[in-house]
Design a protein around this motif. Structure first.
Motif, PDB file in Angstrom:
ATOM      1  N   HIS A   9       0.831  -1.211   0.000  1.00 43.86           N
ATOM      2  CA  HIS A   9       0.000   0.000   0.000  1.00 43.86           C
ATOM      3  C   HIS A   9       0.864   1.260   0.000  1.00 43.86           C
ATOM      4  CE1 HIS A   9      -3.732  -2.174   0.389  1.00 43.86           C
ATOM      5  NE2 HIS A   9      -3.364  -2.721   1.531  1.00 43.86           N
ATOM      6  N   GLN A  10       1.908   1.276   0.844  1.00 40.18           N
ATOM      7  CA  GLN A  10       2.775   2.445   0.946  1.00 40.18           C
ATOM      8  C   GLN A  10       3.537   2.692  -0.349  1.00 40.18           C
ATOM      9  OE1 GLN A  10       5.146   1.481   4.375  1.00 40.18           O
ATOM     10  NE2 GLN A  10       3.557   2.097   5.832  1.00 40.18           N
ATOM     11  N   GLN A  11       4.043   1.631  -0.959  1.00 41.66           N
ATOM     12  CA  GLN A  11       4.824   1.794  -2.183  1.00 41.66           C
ATOM     13  C   GLN A  11       3.951   2.205  -3.369  1.00 41.66           C
ATOM     14  OE1 GLN A  11       8.285   1.781  -2.559  1.00 41.66           O
ATOM     15  NE2 GLN A  11       7.978   1.989  -0.364  1.00 41.66           N
ATOM     16  N   ALA A  12       2.734   1.710  -3.425  1.00 37.60           N
ATOM     17  CA  ALA A  12       1.821   2.137  -4.492  1.00 37.60           C
ATOM     18  C   ALA A  12       1.527   3.633  -4.353  1.00 37.60           C
ATOM     19  CB  ALA A  12       0.535   1.319  -4.450  1.00 37.60           C
ATOM     20  N   ALA A  13       1.287   4.086  -3.124  1.00 33.95           N
ATOM     21  CA  ALA A  13       1.037   5.510  -2.885  1.00 33.95           C
ATOM     22  C   ALA A  13       2.289   6.334  -3.194  1.00 33.95           C
ATOM     23  CB  ALA A  13       0.593   5.728  -1.441  1.00 33.95           C
ATOM     24  N   TRP A  14       3.461   5.824  -2.837  1.00 30.79           N
ATOM     25  CA  TRP A  14       4.714   6.517  -3.137  1.00 30.79           C
ATOM     26  C   TRP A  14       4.876   6.690  -4.642  1.00 30.79           C
ATOM     27  CZ3 TRP A  14       8.830   4.809  -6.080  1.00 30.79           C
ATOM     28  CH2 TRP A  14       9.948   5.648  -6.100  1.00 30.79           C
ATOM     29  N   GLN A  61      13.574  -1.293  -5.621  1.00 30.93           N
ATOM     30  CA  GLN A  61      12.506  -0.580  -4.913  1.00 30.93           C
ATOM     31  C   GLN A  61      11.498  -0.001  -5.898  1.00 30.93           C
ATOM     32  OE1 GLN A  61      13.705   2.787  -2.531  1.00 30.93           O
ATOM     33  NE2 GLN A  61      11.604   3.294  -2.014  1.00 30.93           N
ATOM     34  N   VAL A  62      11.971   0.569  -6.984  1.00 29.15           N
ATOM     35  CA  VAL A  62      11.055   1.174  -7.956  1.00 29.15           C
ATOM     36  C   VAL A  62      10.235   0.097  -8.647  1.00 29.15           C
ATOM     37  CG1 VAL A  62      10.880   2.591 -10.036  1.00 29.15           C
ATOM     38  CG2 VAL A  62      12.539   3.200  -8.262  1.00 29.15           C
ATOM     39  N   LEU A  63      10.868  -1.019  -9.021  1.00 30.27           N
ATOM     40  CA  LEU A  63      10.107  -2.104  -9.652  1.00 30.27           C
ATOM     41  C   LEU A  63       9.065  -2.673  -8.690  1.00 30.27           C
ATOM     42  CD1 LEU A  63      12.864  -3.984 -11.687  1.00 30.27           C
ATOM     43  CD2 LEU A  63      11.180  -2.319 -12.519  1.00 30.27           C
ATOM     44  N   PHE A  64       9.421  -2.799  -7.414  1.00 28.01           N
ATOM     45  CA  PHE A  64       8.449  -3.256  -6.419  1.00 28.01           C
ATOM     46  C   PHE A  64       7.285  -2.273  -6.318  1.00 28.01           C
ATOM     47  CE2 PHE A  64       6.755  -3.266  -2.073  1.00 28.01           C
ATOM     48  CZ  PHE A  64       6.310  -4.584  -1.989  1.00 28.01           C
ATOM     49  N   ALA A  65       7.580  -0.978  -6.300  1.00 30.36           N
ATOM     50  CA  ALA A  65       6.526   0.032  -6.210  1.00 30.36           C
ATOM     51  C   ALA A  65       5.603  -0.031  -7.425  1.00 30.36           C
ATOM     52  CB  ALA A  65       7.142   1.424  -6.071  1.00 30.36           C
ATOM     53  N   ILE A  66       6.174  -0.234  -8.603  1.00 35.61           N
ATOM     54  CA  ILE A  66       5.347  -0.349  -9.808  1.00 35.61           C
ATOM     55  C   ILE A  66       4.475  -1.599  -9.718  1.00 35.61           C
ATOM     56  CG2 ILE A  66       5.368  -0.663 -12.314  1.00 35.61           C
ATOM     57  CD1 ILE A  66       7.957   1.063 -12.335  1.00 35.61           C
ATOM     58  N   GLY A  67       5.055  -2.711  -9.268  1.00 34.52           N
ATOM     59  CA  GLY A  67       4.269  -3.936  -9.090  1.00 34.52           C
ATOM     60  C   GLY A  67       3.166  -3.762  -8.072  1.00 34.52           C
ATOM     61  N   ALA A  68       3.463  -3.043  -6.989  1.00 35.08           N
ATOM     62  CA  ALA A  68       2.449  -2.769  -5.968  1.00 35.08           C
ATOM     63  C   ALA A  68       1.319  -1.944  -6.560  1.00 35.08           C
ATOM     64  CB  ALA A  68       3.087  -2.041  -4.787  1.00 35.08           C
ATOM     65  N   TYR A  69       1.671  -0.945  -7.357  1.00 35.76           N
ATOM     66  CA  TYR A  69       0.652  -0.107  -8.003  1.00 35.76           C
ATOM     67  C   TYR A  69      -0.202  -0.939  -8.967  1.00 35.76           C
ATOM     68  CZ  TYR A  69      -1.602   3.375 -10.889  1.00 35.76           C
ATOM     69  OH  TYR A  69      -2.550   4.100 -11.572  1.00 35.76           O
ATOM     70  N   VAL A  70       0.444  -1.787  -9.753  1.00 34.46           N
ATOM     71  CA  VAL A  70      -0.296  -2.639 -10.693  1.00 34.46           C
ATOM     72  C   VAL A  70      -1.284  -3.520  -9.933  1.00 34.46           C
ATOM     73  CG1 VAL A  70      -0.059  -4.583 -12.308  1.00 34.46           C
ATOM     74  CG2 VAL A  70       1.436  -2.579 -12.527  1.00 34.46           C
ATOM     75  N   GLY A  71      -0.826  -4.180  -8.885  1.00 36.31           N
ATOM     76  CA  GLY A  71      -1.707  -5.035  -8.095  1.00 36.31           C
ATOM     77  C   GLY A  71      -2.840  -4.273  -7.443  1.00 36.31           C
ATOM     78  N   GLU A  72      -2.516  -3.128  -6.845  1.00 34.61           N
ATOM     79  CA  GLU A  72      -3.543  -2.316  -6.194  1.00 34.61           C
ATOM     80  C   GLU A  72      -4.575  -1.822  -7.207  1.00 34.61           C
ATOM     81  OE1 GLU A  72      -4.089  -1.196  -2.746  1.00 34.61           O
ATOM     82  OE2 GLU A  72      -3.018  -3.096  -2.656  1.00 34.61           O
ATOM     83  N   THR A  73      -4.122  -1.461  -8.387  1.00 30.71           N
ATOM     84  CA  THR A  73      -5.042  -0.996  -9.422  1.00 30.71           C
ATOM     85  C   THR A  73      -5.985  -2.111  -9.856  1.00 30.71           C
ATOM     86  OG1 THR A  73      -3.446   0.656 -10.171  1.00 30.71           O
ATOM     87  CG2 THR A  73      -5.174   0.015 -11.735  1.00 30.71           C
ATOM     88  N   ILE A  74      -5.446  -3.299 -10.031  1.00 31.07           N
ATOM     89  CA  ILE A  74      -6.282  -4.435 -10.420  1.00 31.07           C
ATOM     90  C   ILE A  74      -7.304  -4.735  -9.332  1.00 31.07           C
ATOM     91  CG2 ILE A  74      -6.219  -6.934 -10.841  1.00 31.07           C
ATOM     92  CD1 ILE A  74      -3.481  -6.318 -12.316  1.00 31.07           C
ATOM     93  N   ILE A  75      -6.874  -4.705  -8.091  1.00 33.35           N
ATOM     94  CA  ILE A  75      -7.789  -4.967  -6.974  1.00 33.35           C
ATOM     95  C   ILE A  75      -8.905  -3.923  -6.930  1.00 33.35           C
ATOM     96  CG2 ILE A  75      -7.927  -4.920  -4.447  1.00 33.35           C
ATOM     97  CD1 ILE A  75      -5.170  -6.402  -4.505  1.00 33.35           C
ATOM     98  N   ARG A  76      -8.564  -2.668  -7.177  1.00 35.38           N
ATOM     99  CA  ARG A  76      -9.580  -1.611  -7.164  1.00 35.38           C
ATOM    100  C   ARG A  76     -10.515  -1.696  -8.372  1.00 35.38           C
ATOM    101  NH1 ARG A  76      -6.627   3.850  -4.908  1.00 35.38           N
ATOM    102  NH2 ARG A  76      -5.543   2.833  -3.185  1.00 35.38           N
ATOM    103  N   SER A  77     -10.045  -2.299  -9.457  1.00 31.53           N
ATOM    104  CA  SER A  77     -10.823  -2.359 -10.696  1.00 31.53           C
ATOM    105  C   SER A  77     -11.696  -3.598 -10.813  1.00 31.53           C
ATOM    106  CB  SER A  77      -9.875  -2.307 -11.902  1.00 31.53           C
ATOM    107  OG  SER A  77      -9.127  -1.122 -11.886  1.00 31.53           O
ATOM    108  N   ILE A  78     -11.357  -4.645 -10.081  1.00 31.56           N
ATOM    109  CA  ILE A  78     -12.077  -5.912 -10.194  1.00 31.56           C
ATOM    110  C   ILE A  78     -12.658  -6.274  -8.832  1.00 31.56           C
ATOM    111  CG2 ILE A  78     -11.899  -8.362 -10.781  1.00 31.56           C
ATOM    112  CD1 ILE A  78      -9.530  -7.604 -12.614  1.00 31.56           C
ATOM    113  N   PRO A  79     -13.953  -6.091  -8.660  1.00 29.46           N
ATOM    114  CA  PRO A  79     -14.568  -6.428  -7.367  1.00 29.46           C
ATOM    115  C   PRO A  79     -14.288  -7.882  -6.983  1.00 29.46           C
ATOM    116  CG  PRO A  79     -16.120  -5.249  -8.763  1.00 29.46           C
ATOM    117  CD  PRO A  79     -14.929  -5.581  -9.618  1.00 29.46           C
ATOM    118  N   GLY A  80     -13.890  -8.075  -5.755  1.00 29.04           N
ATOM    119  CA  GLY A  80     -13.601  -9.415  -5.248  1.00 29.04           C
ATOM    120  C   GLY A  80     -12.149  -9.829  -5.374  1.00 29.04           C
TER     121      GLY A  80
END
Length: 164
Positions: A9-14, A61-80
């Protein structure tokens, strides 16, 4: 010490803040993956960070943050959809899973690593679009539905072996 879920969560926000500082907008939509693809194209060549680019330092760290953002975006876009994290996995940051409704499993961090390693052929926008839920269809009574009752005529199909 933060949990892996908190780090994600923190890295996606970063990443959102870092992109904003560069004049790029990330809004947690699947379409925003185009911004990530543009970022990779600008700051890397397949499997190499460009000297002086944003990936030249703190690559992991940057690749992890991008991966975190990708995952968080998918979670927010796909209910469940939700993260499934294994605390016992020594490579849990790389192997973090997102479970989708229906039982499918994806690995956003691994996809980001593939994007870095292989370049545009493993683009993130196409990845996001492939996961995008289908648009809801209009009801038969909606204004956008065609009301013509004329049958649709199609040309007769030729056998596959006839070229003329």
């Amino acid at each position: 010490m933060a949990t892996l879920r908190q780090d994600i969560h923190q890295q996606a926000a970063w990443l959102v803040r870092a992109f904003q500082a560069d004049g790029r907008q990330l809004d947690f939509s699947l379409g925003s993956f185009q911004q990530l693809d543009d970022f990779f194209d600008e700051h890397s060549a397949p499997a190499q960070a460009k000297p002086g680019g944003r990936l030249a330092t703190n690559l992991g760290q940057v690749l992890f943050a991008i991966g975190a953002y990708v995952g968080e975006t998918i979670i927010r876009s796909i209910p469940g959809a939700d993260w499934q994290l294994d605390k016992t996995d020594p490579q849990g940051e790389i192997n973090a899973e997102v479970h989708l409704p229906g039982g499918s499993v994806i690995w956003p961090m691994q996809r980001v690593l593939k994007r870095f390693q292989h370049g545009a052929e493993d683009g993130l926008l196409i990845y996001g679009r492939a996961l995008e839920p289908p648009a809801t269809t209009a009801s038969p009574n909606s204004a956008s539905t065609a009301t013509s009752s004329a049958p649709v005529s199609r040309p007769a199909a030729k056998p596959w072996y006839k070229f003329w």
